[in-house]
Design a protein around this motif. Structure first.
Motif, PDB file in Angstrom:
ATOM      1  N   GLN A 224       0.824  -1.202   0.000  1.00  0.00           N
ATOM      2  CA  GLN A 224       0.000   0.000   0.000  1.00  0.00           C
ATOM      3  C   GLN A 224       0.868   1.265   0.000  1.00  0.00           C
ATOM      4  OE1 GLN A 224      -3.259  -0.379  -0.564  1.00  0.00           O
ATOM      5  NE2 GLN A 224      -2.826  -2.574  -0.483  1.00  0.00           N
ATOM      6  N   ALA A 225       1.881   1.289   0.854  1.00  0.00           N
ATOM      7  CA  ALA A 225       2.735   2.480   0.956  1.00  0.00           C
ATOM      8  C   ALA A 225       3.542   2.686  -0.323  1.00  0.00           C
ATOM      9  CB  ALA A 225       3.662   2.360   2.166  1.00  0.00           C
ATOM     10  N   ALA A 226       4.109   1.624  -0.860  1.00  0.00           N
ATOM     11  CA  ALA A 226       4.924   1.753  -2.072  1.00  0.00           C
ATOM     12  C   ALA A 226       4.072   2.163  -3.271  1.00  0.00           C
ATOM     13  CB  ALA A 226       5.657   0.449  -2.360  1.00  0.00           C
ATOM     14  N   GLN A 227       2.888   1.596  -3.397  1.00  0.00           N
ATOM     15  CA  GLN A 227       2.033   1.995  -4.518  1.00  0.00           C
ATOM     16  C   GLN A 227       1.570   3.449  -4.358  1.00  0.00           C
ATOM     17  OE1 GLN A 227       2.084   0.717  -7.250  1.00  0.00           O
ATOM     18  NE2 GLN A 227       1.392  -1.392  -7.374  1.00  0.00           N
ATOM     19  N   HIS A 228       1.343   3.864  -3.128  1.00  0.00           N
ATOM     20  CA  HIS A 228       1.009   5.275  -2.878  1.00  0.00           C
ATOM     21  C   HIS A 228       2.181   6.154  -3.330  1.00  0.00           C
ATOM     22  CE1 HIS A 228       0.218   9.088  -1.127  1.00  0.00           C
ATOM     23  NE2 HIS A 228      -0.009   8.748   0.122  1.00  0.00           N
ATOM     24  N   PHE A 229       3.404   5.805  -2.909  1.00  0.00           N
ATOM     25  CA  PHE A 229       4.588   6.561  -3.311  1.00  0.00           C
ATOM     26  C   PHE A 229       4.733   6.564  -4.832  1.00  0.00           C
ATOM     27  CE2 PHE A 229       8.977   6.641  -4.737  1.00  0.00           C
ATOM     28  CZ  PHE A 229       9.406   7.840  -4.208  1.00  0.00           C
ATOM     29  N   ASN A 230       4.675   5.381  -5.444  1.00  0.00           N
ATOM     30  CA  ASN A 230       4.884   5.251  -6.887  1.00  0.00           C
ATOM     31  C   ASN A 230       3.875   6.088  -7.676  1.00  0.00           C
ATOM     32  OD1 ASN A 230       6.867   3.425  -6.197  1.00  0.00           O
ATOM     33  ND2 ASN A 230       5.788   1.633  -6.954  1.00  0.00           N
ATOM     34  N   HIS A 231       2.596   5.959  -7.331  1.00  0.00           N
ATOM     35  CA  HIS A 231       1.575   6.693  -8.077  1.00  0.00           C
ATOM     36  C   HIS A 231       1.663   8.200  -7.828  1.00  0.00           C
ATOM     37  CE1 HIS A 231      -0.234   2.707  -8.707  1.00  0.00           C
ATOM     38  NE2 HIS A 231      -0.718   3.273  -9.804  1.00  0.00           N
ATOM     39  N   SER A 232       1.966   8.590  -6.610  1.00  0.00           N
ATOM     40  CA  SER A 232       2.113  10.020  -6.311  1.00  0.00           C
ATOM     41  C   SER A 232       3.275  10.614  -7.107  1.00  0.00           C
ATOM     42  CB  SER A 232       2.340  10.246  -4.811  1.00  0.00           C
ATOM     43  OG  SER A 232       1.198   9.869  -4.088  1.00  0.00           O
ATOM     44  N   PHE A 233       4.391   9.886  -7.164  1.00  0.00           N
ATOM     45  CA  PHE A 233       5.555  10.333  -7.927  1.00  0.00           C
ATOM     46  C   PHE A 233       5.206  10.424  -9.415  1.00  0.00           C
ATOM     47  CE2 PHE A 233       9.560   9.959 -10.145  1.00  0.00           C
ATOM     48  CZ  PHE A 233      10.398  10.787  -9.411  1.00  0.00           C
ATOM     49  N   TYR A 234       4.535   9.400  -9.915  1.00  0.00           N
ATOM     50  CA  TYR A 234       4.145   9.325 -11.322  1.00  0.00           C
ATOM     51  C   TYR A 234       3.246  10.495 -11.710  1.00  0.00           C
ATOM     52  CZ  TYR A 234       1.831   7.158 -15.427  1.00  0.00           C
ATOM     53  OH  TYR A 234       1.321   6.876 -16.666  1.00  0.00           O
TER      54      TYR A 234
ATOM     55  N   TRP B 150      11.702   2.844 -14.270  1.00  0.00           N
ATOM     56  CA  TRP B 150      12.193   4.066 -13.626  1.00  0.00           C
ATOM     57  C   TRP B 150      13.457   4.564 -14.298  1.00  0.00           C
ATOM     58  CZ3 TRP B 150       9.604   5.888  -9.289  1.00  0.00           C
ATOM     59  CH2 TRP B 150       8.728   4.995  -8.650  1.00  0.00           C
ATOM     60  N   LEU B 151      13.570   5.868 -14.422  1.00  0.00           N
ATOM     61  CA  LEU B 151      14.861   6.517 -14.649  1.00  0.00           C
ATOM     62  C   LEU B 151      15.307   6.936 -13.263  1.00  0.00           C
ATOM     63  CD1 LEU B 151      17.120   7.780 -16.384  1.00  0.00           C
ATOM     64  CD2 LEU B 151      15.719   9.873 -16.458  1.00  0.00           C
ATOM     65  N   VAL B 152      16.456   6.433 -12.839  1.00  0.00           N
ATOM     66  CA  VAL B 152      16.964   6.763 -11.505  1.00  0.00           C
ATOM     67  C   VAL B 152      18.346   7.384 -11.623  1.00  0.00           C
ATOM     68  CG1 VAL B 152      15.668   4.905 -10.369  1.00  0.00           C
ATOM     69  CG2 VAL B 152      18.018   4.475 -11.109  1.00  0.00           C
ATOM     70  N   TYR B 153      18.668   8.180 -10.623  1.00  0.00           N
ATOM     71  CA  TYR B 153      20.030   8.671 -10.466  1.00  0.00           C
ATOM     72  C   TYR B 153      20.634   7.836  -9.360  1.00  0.00           C
ATOM     73  CZ  TYR B 153      24.041  11.578  -9.375  1.00  0.00           C
ATOM     74  OH  TYR B 153      25.307  12.023  -9.142  1.00  0.00           O
ATOM     75  N   ASP B 154      21.697   7.102  -9.692  1.00  0.00           N
ATOM     76  CA  ASP B 154      22.344   6.245  -8.705  1.00  0.00           C
ATOM     77  C   ASP B 154      23.500   7.010  -8.069  1.00  0.00           C
ATOM     78  OD1 ASP B 154      23.605   4.228  -7.225  1.00  0.00           O
ATOM     79  OD2 ASP B 154      23.002   2.701  -8.676  1.00  0.00           O
TER      80      ASP B 154
ATOM     81  N   ILE C 130      18.298   3.045 -16.004  1.00  0.00           N
ATOM     82  CA  ILE C 130      16.925   2.619 -16.189  1.00  0.00           C
ATOM     83  C   ILE C 130      16.766   1.286 -15.468  1.00  0.00           C
ATOM     84  CG2 ILE C 130      15.156   1.972 -17.857  1.00  0.00           C
ATOM     85  CD1 ILE C 130      16.795   3.660 -19.928  1.00  0.00           C
ATOM     86  N   VAL C 131      15.789   1.217 -14.580  1.00  0.00           N
ATOM     87  CA  VAL C 131      15.547  -0.022 -13.825  1.00  0.00           C
ATOM     88  C   VAL C 131      14.064  -0.357 -13.854  1.00  0.00           C
ATOM     89  CG1 VAL C 131      17.540   0.294 -12.308  1.00  0.00           C
ATOM     90  CG2 VAL C 131      15.325   1.171 -11.602  1.00  0.00           C
ATOM     91  N   ASN C 132      13.782  -1.643 -13.810  1.00  0.00           N
ATOM     92  CA  ASN C 132      12.416  -2.128 -13.688  1.00  0.00           C
ATOM     93  C   ASN C 132      12.184  -2.605 -12.267  1.00  0.00           C
ATOM     94  OD1 ASN C 132      11.662  -1.735 -16.345  1.00  0.00           O
ATOM     95  ND2 ASN C 132      12.101  -3.821 -16.977  1.00  0.00           N
TER      96      ASN C 132
ATOM     97  N   GLY D 295      17.865   1.901  -1.972  1.00  0.00           N
ATOM     98  CA  GLY D 295      19.272   2.142  -1.660  1.00  0.00           C
ATOM     99  C   GLY D 295      19.766   3.454  -2.210  1.00  0.00           C
ATOM    100  N   THR D 296      20.734   3.372  -3.107  1.00  0.00           N
ATOM    101  CA  THR D 296      21.374   4.575  -3.650  1.00  0.00           C
ATOM    102  C   THR D 296      20.648   5.127  -4.872  1.00  0.00           C
ATOM    103  OG1 THR D 296      22.877   3.230  -4.988  1.00  0.00           O
ATOM    104  CG2 THR D 296      23.637   3.861  -2.770  1.00  0.00           C
ATOM    105  N   GLN D 297      19.538   4.496  -5.263  1.00  0.00           N
ATOM    106  CA  GLN D 297      18.784   4.940  -6.439  1.00  0.00           C
ATOM    107  C   GLN D 297      17.772   6.018  -6.057  1.00  0.00           C
ATOM    108  OE1 GLN D 297      17.021   1.342  -7.907  1.00  0.00           O
ATOM    109  NE2 GLN D 297      18.903   0.669  -8.879  1.00  0.00           N
ATOM    110  N   ARG D 298      17.839   7.146  -6.743  1.00  0.00           N
ATOM    111  CA  ARG D 298      16.907   8.252  -6.525  1.00  0.00           C
ATOM    112  C   ARG D 298      16.033   8.397  -7.766  1.00  0.00           C
ATOM    113  NH1 ARG D 298      18.425   6.905  -2.503  1.00  0.00           N
ATOM    114  NH2 ARG D 298      19.806   7.934  -1.029  1.00  0.00           N
ATOM    115  N   PRO D 299      14.706   8.301  -7.638  1.00  0.00           N
ATOM    116  CA  PRO D 299      13.847   8.368  -8.817  1.00  0.00           C
ATOM    117  C   PRO D 299      13.860   9.734  -9.493  1.00  0.00           C
ATOM    118  CG  PRO D 299      12.529   8.389  -6.813  1.00  0.00           C
ATOM    119  CD  PRO D 299      13.961   8.172  -6.391  1.00  0.00           C
ATOM    120  N   VAL D 300      13.852   9.699 -10.804  1.00  0.00           N
ATOM    121  CA  VAL D 300      13.802  10.912 -11.617  1.00  0.00           C
ATOM    122  C   VAL D 300      12.496  10.933 -12.424  1.00  0.00           C
ATOM    123  CG1 VAL D 300      14.920  12.202 -13.492  1.00  0.00           C
ATOM    124  CG2 VAL D 300      16.325  10.998 -11.788  1.00  0.00           C
ATOM    125  N   LEU D 301      12.152   9.781 -12.982  1.00  0.00           N
ATOM    126  CA  LEU D 301      10.998   9.639 -13.873  1.00  0.00           C
ATOM    127  C   LEU D 301      10.509   8.206 -13.764  1.00  0.00           C
ATOM    128  CD1 LEU D 301       9.449  10.899 -16.445  1.00  0.00           C
ATOM    129  CD2 LEU D 301      11.193   9.688 -17.770  1.00  0.00           C
TER     130      LEU D 301
END
Length: 129
Positions: A38-48, A96-100, A108-110, A119-125
């Motif tokens: 629930q928390a991760a999907q909330h984060f993912n959709h909010s970011f999206y 995801w496009l992430v900045y590591d 780019i990670v799935n 971890g060290t991955q910061r979401p960009v897109l």
């Protein structure tokens, strides 16, 4: 709305004041699958959805274009790689496009289902697939 409603039912007043990202990370570390989902999907959709803007400018920020060119050779090469990665993401999940921060590179990670950068991955897109 469904993720937020269910998350609030699970949490009650526990972890009040924590960011949604912190709640998801803690839930995963604690092995609490229902809370993580629930928390991760909330984060993912909010970011999206936060990345979508009506009447957005027709060009990307110069800093992003420079970084994409540095790590993917060109913006077009990034677009192709991103779409290829998304199409190859089996089942439901996110691309995801992430900045590591570990090596200061865009990647780019799935992630599957409710997975999010870690971890060290910061979401960009991101793209919901």
């Amino acid at each position: 709305n469904a993720y937020v409603t269910k998350l609030n039912q699970i949490l009650g007043d526990k972890l009040e004041g924590e960011t949604i990202e912190a709640i998801a990370v803690k839930a995963k570390a604690d092995g609490d699958g229902p809370l993580f989902n629930q928390a991760a999907q909330h984060f993912n959709h909010s970011f999206y959805f936060a990345a979508m803007k009506p009447n957005a400018p027709g060009s990307m920020p110069a800093e992003l274009e420079t970084a994409l060119t540095k790590d993917f050779e060109s913006v077009d090469a990034f677009k192709t790689a991103f779409m290829d990665k998304a199409v190859g993401n089996f089942g439901s999940g996110w691309t995801w496009l992430v900045y590591d921060t570990a090596d200061a590179k865009l990647k780019i990670v799935n992630t599957g289902n409710a997975g999010m950068p870690e971890g060290t991955q910061r979401p960009v897109l991101t793209m919901d697939v």
